[in-house]
Design an enzyme around this catalytic site. Structure first.
Site, PDB file in Angstrom:
ATOM      1  CE  LYS A   1       6.005  47.782  13.038  1.00 34.61           C
ATOM      2  NZ  LYS A   1       6.029  47.907  14.418  1.00 34.61           N
TER       3      LYS A   1
ATOM      4  CG  ASP B   1       6.277  42.466  16.075  1.00 37.47           C
ATOM      5  OD1 ASP B   1       7.007  41.507  16.116  1.00 37.47           O
ATOM      6  OD2 ASP B   1       6.083  43.679  16.718  1.00 37.47           O
TER       7      ASP B   1
ATOM      8  CE  LYS C   1       5.034  42.141  19.412  1.00 40.84           C
ATOM      9  NZ  LYS C   1       5.484  43.415  20.227  1.00 40.84           N
TER      10      LYS C   1
ATOM     11  CG  ASP D   1       3.870  45.320  13.750  1.00 35.07           C
ATOM     12  OD1 ASP D   1       3.306  46.667  14.437  1.00 35.07           O
ATOM     13  OD2 ASP D   1       4.870  45.026  14.329  1.00 35.07           O
TER      14      ASP D   1
ATOM     15  CG  ASP E   1       8.450  42.746  20.274  1.00 36.73           C
ATOM     16  OD1 ASP E   1       8.145  42.943  18.942  1.00 36.73           O
ATOM     17  OD2 ASP E   1       7.967  42.745  21.186  1.00 36.73           O
TER      18      ASP E   1
ATOM     19  CD  GLU F   1       9.003  44.863  14.767  1.00 42.33           C
ATOM     20  OE1 GLU F   1       9.323  44.603  15.945  1.00 42.33           O
ATOM     21  OE2 GLU F   1       7.789  45.166  14.507  1.00 42.33           O
TER      22      GLU F   1
ATOM     23  NE  ARG G   1      12.358  50.882  17.716  1.00 43.36           N
ATOM     24  CZ  ARG G   1      11.984  51.178  19.036  1.00 43.36           C
ATOM     25  NH1 ARG G   1      13.037  51.888  19.917  1.00 43.36           N
ATOM     26  NH2 ARG G   1      10.849  50.915  19.644  1.00 43.36           N
TER      27      ARG G   1
HETATM   28  N1  BES Z   1       4.378  46.428  17.071  1.00 47.88           N
HETATM   29  C1  BES Z   1       4.819  46.596  18.310  1.00 47.88           C
HETATM   30  C2  BES Z   1       4.162  47.639  18.871  1.00 47.88           C
HETATM   31  C3  BES Z   1       2.699  47.624  19.379  1.00 47.88           C
HETATM   32  C4  BES Z   1       2.266  47.051  20.521  1.00 47.88           C
HETATM   33  C5  BES Z   1       1.953  47.975  18.327  1.00 47.88           C
HETATM   34  C6  BES Z   1       0.965  46.921  20.674  1.00 47.88           C
HETATM   35  C7  BES Z   1       0.345  47.635  18.804  1.00 47.88           C
HETATM   36  C8  BES Z   1       0.189  47.076  19.923  1.00 47.88           C
HETATM   37  C9  BES Z   1       6.330  47.123  17.831  1.00 47.88           C
HETATM   38  O1  BES Z   1       7.141  46.300  17.236  1.00 47.88           O
HETATM   39  C10 BES Z   1       7.048  46.521  19.480  1.00 47.88           C
HETATM   40  O2  BES Z   1       6.970  45.366  19.689  1.00 47.88           O
HETATM   41  N2  BES Z   1       7.393  47.572  20.289  1.00 47.88           N
HETATM   42  C11 BES Z   1       8.152  47.263  21.632  1.00 47.88           C
HETATM   43  C12 BES Z   1       9.391  48.239  21.557  1.00 47.88           C
HETATM   44  C13 BES Z   1      10.182  47.764  22.778  1.00 47.88           C
HETATM   45  C14 BES Z   1      10.696  46.225  22.736  1.00 47.88           C
HETATM   46  C15 BES Z   1      11.326  48.693  23.061  1.00 47.88           C
HETATM   47  C16 BES Z   1       7.021  47.643  22.211  1.00 47.88           C
HETATM   48  O3  BES Z   1       6.261  48.501  22.358  1.00 47.88           O
HETATM   49  O4  BES Z   1       7.085  46.975  23.638  1.00 47.88           O
HETATM   50 ZN    ZN Z   2       6.009  45.824  15.601  1.00 45.75          ZN
HETATM   51 MN    MN Z   3       7.840  44.534  17.840  1.00 45.51          MN
END
Ligand code: BES
Ligand code: ZN
Ligand code: MN
Length: 485
Positions: A248, A253, A260, A271, A330, A332, A334
């Site tokens: 990834k 992000d 966020k 990220d 968010d 993204e 996947r």
């Molecule tokens: N990049 C984030 C995941 C992340 C969070 C990595 C904290 C490292 C530290 C990912 O893109 C994300 O935002 N995931 C969301 C998914 C949700 C919206 C289903 C999450 O984990 O909150």
């Molecule tokens: Zn992310």
């Molecule tokens: Mn995200």
């Protein structure tokens, strides 16, 4: 500052710090202590030779550092790497270090030497944009023990690993405003050309022609174009199978329109830690020379919220033809990985492994230091777990329950990009699995926790950790094409 490592039978008289590995047994009977060091006195200082314990003592014009290795029977390369890191930190500003840890460990000389080089080299890693000049640290290390050719090539392997992990850390630590997708791709191209690795960079027009709808959808809110980078390492002789590495590469992000919080965005330059780990591993491949072919697939973009950003409710068509309803912009990772896994599948490798800072849910489950491991084909997942064991980069196997698939059912598309309130690491893994062609063994590593840290620990510095580089290198070194599932 890169450190020069040499091998020697005895510690050079000019070394500023001489480090000795000491096991608990060697401390008890005194046999593990250098001459003139009194075991009782050490006991009064609280030195018990526990793994990673370091005691520094003055000895004439130099320092002696005693480094605990714990009980002899429990010593692994992880112990040696972590203890060596402790030595490097204890050596502080001294430039010339002699160290007999590999020999004192009782492990195979080559394996232990590689671990010492990794521990010292990685503990000395620095990154920053401070205006004052960086302090000098270790510049030379004399590895005391065997000088056999096998040990010298272990030093080279260790140096290649340090270079690869440091590259991954540099990429992760680079601020999101500097490391845009085009800049990221340029740096990967530069590394690949310097190392004789084949590299192909798809620009926005090529990405459109390739119909990478997930990557384009995430990029829509950005003023910077996306990139998709492919890497290809071929061994000298006949390849013993092909493994595909997918990472990834979200260079920042912000969350997109599902923005966020300020706190949640703070570290989001990290990220792209999955892509960085793949790039770091590739940089070490020519030196480590595994006998399988290794291919890399790296989608790169930031996730911003410009005026034409993907809106919640939009539907994206991924490379393999499947559609995803984006209900939370968010989620993204996947979306870009869906395209990358589709392309990796088209290359028909014997196995695919992806690394992604994918979900906060995985951090909730496993904390900051352990990656979630999911996937298909038990034989291949066993290989990943064995590589994790050897590298000291910890993973924990999580399930991909078939009946959870309906949590991502959509009324307008093949799936939506989010599941319910619980099990977020698993629903993310289930979505990724939709883009891995049937029959290809696949492992998914959610490295959201261990890719970045705000505390120093052994060989790990604050910031990007380079997590995954060593695991990937161990995995490809021992790779056997798994039996079909
Ligand atoms: N990049 C984030 C995941 C992340 C969070 C990595 C904290 C490292 C530290 C990912 O893109 C994300 O935002 N995931 C969301 C998914 C949700 C919206 C289903 C999450 O984990 O909150
Ligand atoms: Zn992310
Ligand atoms: Mn995200």
């Amino acid at each position: 500052m890169t450190i020069t490592f040499t091998t020697a039978r005895r510690a050079p008289a000019t070394a500023h710090v001489v480090a000795h590995g000491v096991t608990t047994e060697g401390l008890e009977d005194g046999s593990g202590l250098p001459e003139g060091i009194d075991a009782d006195l050490l006991g009064r200082l609280g030195f018990e030779a526990k793994a990673e314990q370091v005691q520094v003592l003055p000895s004439g014009k130099r320092l002696v550092a005693l480094v605990g290795l714990g009980d002899a029977e429990d010593i692994s390369t992880t112990t040696v790497r972590r203890s060596a890191a402790g030595v490097a930190r204890a050596a502080g500003k001294h430039r010339f270090l002699a160290c007999d840890l590999a020999a004192a460990s009782g492990l195979d000389a080559a394996d232990a030497t590689q671990a010492v080089v990794e521990g010292i080299g990685l503990a000395a890693y620095r990154f920053g944009y401070t205006s004052k000049k960086a302090e000098r640290g270790i510049e030379r290390v004399s590895l005391v023990g065997s000088t056999a050719a096998g040990v010298r090539s272990a030093v080279e392997r260790g140096e290649a690993v340090v270079e690869g992990v440091s590259l991954a850390r540099d990429l992760v630590n680079e601020p999101g405003g500097r490391l845009t997708a085009p800049e990221f791709a340029n740096r990967v191209r530069r590394m690949a050309r310097a190392k004789g690795i084949t590299v192909k960079v798809l620009d926005e027009a090529a990405i459109k022609r390739a119909r990478l709808g997930g990557l384009l959808g995430v990029n829509r809110g950005s003023t910077r174009p996306p990139r998709f980078v492919e890497l290809d390492y071929r061994p000298k002789g006949r390849a013993k199978g092909t493994i595909a590495l997918v990472g990834k590469g979200i260079t920042f992000d912000a969350g997109g329109l599902s923005i966020k919080s300020g706190q949640g965005m703070m570290d989001m330059k990290m990220d792209m830690g999955g892509a960085a780990a793949v790039v770091g591993a590739f940089s070490a491949l020519p030196t480590l020379a595994p006998d399988c072919r290794v291919r890399g697939f790296l989608p790169m973009t930031d996730n911003m919220l410009g005026g034409d950003a993907t809106r919640p409710g939009d539907v994206l068509t991924i490379r393999n033809g499947k559609t995803i309803e984006v209900l939370n912009t968010d989620a993204e990772g996947r979306l870009v990985l869906a395209d990358a896994l589709s392309l990796a599948s088209e290359a028909k490798p014997d196995a695919i492994v992806d690394l992604a800072t994918l979900t906060g849910a995985c951090m909730v489950a496993l904390g900051p230091k352990i990656a979630g491991l999911m996937g298909r084909n038990d034989g291949f997942l066993d290989q990943v777990e064995a590589a994790s064991e050897r590298s000291g980069e910890r993973v924990w196997h999580l399930p991909l329950p078939g009946d959870y698939r309906r949590m991502v059912d959509s009324s307008v598309a093949d799936m939506k990009n989010i599941g319910g309130s619980y099990g977020g690491a698993l629903t993310a893994g289930i979505i990724l699995g939709e883009f891995v062609a049937d029959g290809i063994p696949w492992a998914h590593l959610d490295i959201a926790g261990p890719a970045f840290t705000d505390s120093e620990d052994a060989e790990t510095a604050k910031g990007g950790t380079g997590f995954g580089v060593r695991l990937l290198l161990e995995l490809v070194a021992a790779f056997e094409a798994p039996e079909g599932d």
